[in-house]
Design an enzyme around this catalytic site. Structure first.
Site, mmCIF file in Angstrom:
data_model
loop_
_atom_site.group_PDB
_atom_site.id
_atom_site.type_symbol
_atom_site.label_atom_id
_atom_site.label_comp_id
_atom_site.label_asym_id
_atom_site.label_seq_id
_atom_site.Cartn_x
_atom_site.Cartn_y
_atom_site.Cartn_z
ATOM 1 C CE1 TYR A 57 -2.969 -3.088 0.488
ATOM 2 C CE2 TYR A 57 -3.374 -2.421 2.750
ATOM 3 C CZ TYR A 57 -3.595 -3.291 1.697
ATOM 4 O OH TYR A 57 -4.445 -4.349 1.859
ATOM 5 C CG HIS A 120 -0.530 -8.507 0.034
ATOM 6 N ND1 HIS A 120 -0.188 -7.177 0.094
ATOM 7 C CD2 HIS A 120 -1.880 -8.516 -0.145
ATOM 8 C CE1 HIS A 120 -1.264 -6.425 -0.049
ATOM 9 N NE2 HIS A 120 -2.307 -7.222 -0.203
#
EC number: 1.1.1.274
Length: 300
Positions: A57, A120
């Site tokens: 992010y 992830h």
């Protein structure tokens, strides 16, 4: 100055290692640095204690500062919040590189441990070696629990065949438009908790007639109804908003219950369609151009 805890945000779920995780939290995907720092501070001030971020992010440093700002505003301490971050695909597969990356992530987050560390994505030919590193990170106390994101049954089965420590969580895309029943069933059978990202389906369901009718009957918003539908199924739910009022609204979902019939009405909305960008990842880990996202807040 300490603020009274909001009882609405007290529900917690016990993970398979005994660690407790709040059932409702704040995600910071697609938030700019300034937005992230402010929304994390506001979240803590509004008694959100589960904060979810990721290296991908590009805003871990802003999360870290927002947490510190929240602590100053409320008198909270580190052990009062549950912090999650994730391993970037480009750091997977190399034990030493991954461990060094986690050290750098912890520095940005201004902490010496996270409550939950997740892979992830299940990057082909890399996730088992990556998991070995996470197991040692867990043993060393840099993570209180470890888990994965976006694992299907095939890859979860393979991971369990190689793992010494079972994942505590599988964070998957889950909302009324996509239920992923096979992996949900598998995780429940194997005592792996499920956590929903994109719980509101990127807002696509907020104007749905079925949702709106149920919301009117309960005098709640469509968003509250959707979140309640997920909470009642035992999911951990990650909401994302930069607006303090919506944070408060999203938290007001523990004072009503959807009936079995209402749950079934929402169940019927399932289309089993992932987000538009989901297939770009597939299982290679680094689709064309993905490296361009690193360090750019707002990237997925």
């Amino acid at each position: 100055m300490n603020q009274p805890m909001n009882q609405n945000l007290q529900p917690k779920i016990k993970l398979n290692n005994g660690h407790l995780i709040p059932q409702l939290g704040l995600g910071v995907w697609k938030a700019s640095l300034a937005e992230t720092q402010q929304m994390v501070k506001e979240a803590i001030m509004n008694d959100y204690v589960l904060i979810d971020t990721a290296k991908q992010y590009g805003n871990e440093a802003a999360v870290g500062q927002g947490i510190q700002d929240g602590f100053k505003a409320t008198g909270r301490k580190r052990d009062s919040i549950f912090l999650t971050t994730k391993i970037f695909n480009g750091d997977q597969g190399d034990y030493d590189k991954l461990r060094q990356a986690v050290n750098e992530q912890l520095k940005k987050l201004q902490t010496n441990y996270v409550d939950l560390l997740l892979l992830h994505w299940p990057v082909n030919d890399k996730y088992n070696e990556s998991w070995r590193a996470l197991e040692d990170i867990y043993k060393d106390g840099q993570a209180k629990a470890i888990g994965v994101c976006n694992f299907n049954v095939e890859r979860m089965t393979d991971l369990l065949d190689h793992a010494k420590i079972k994942p505590a969580i599988n964070q998957i895309e889950f909302n009324p438009l996509i239920h992923q029943p096979k992996i949900v069933k598998f995780c429940r059978e194997n005592d792996i908790q499920l956590e929903a990202w994109s719980p509101l389906g990127n807002g696509r369901l907020l104007s749905n007639d079925v949702i709106k009718q149920i919301a009117d009957e309960h005098q709640k918003s469509p968003a509250q109804v959707i979140l309640r539908w997920e909470i009642q199924q035992g999911f951990i739910v990650l909401t994302k908003t930069t607006h303090p009022q919506r944070m408060k609204e999203n938290a007001e979902i523990f004072d009503f219950t959807l009936s079995p019939d209402e749950m079934k009405q929402i169940d019927k909305l399932d289309q089993e369609k992932h987000s538009i960008w989901y297939d770009k990842f597939k299982w290679s880990g680094n689709p064309d151009g993905v490296d361009d996202y690193i360090g750019k807040p707002g990237a997925f």
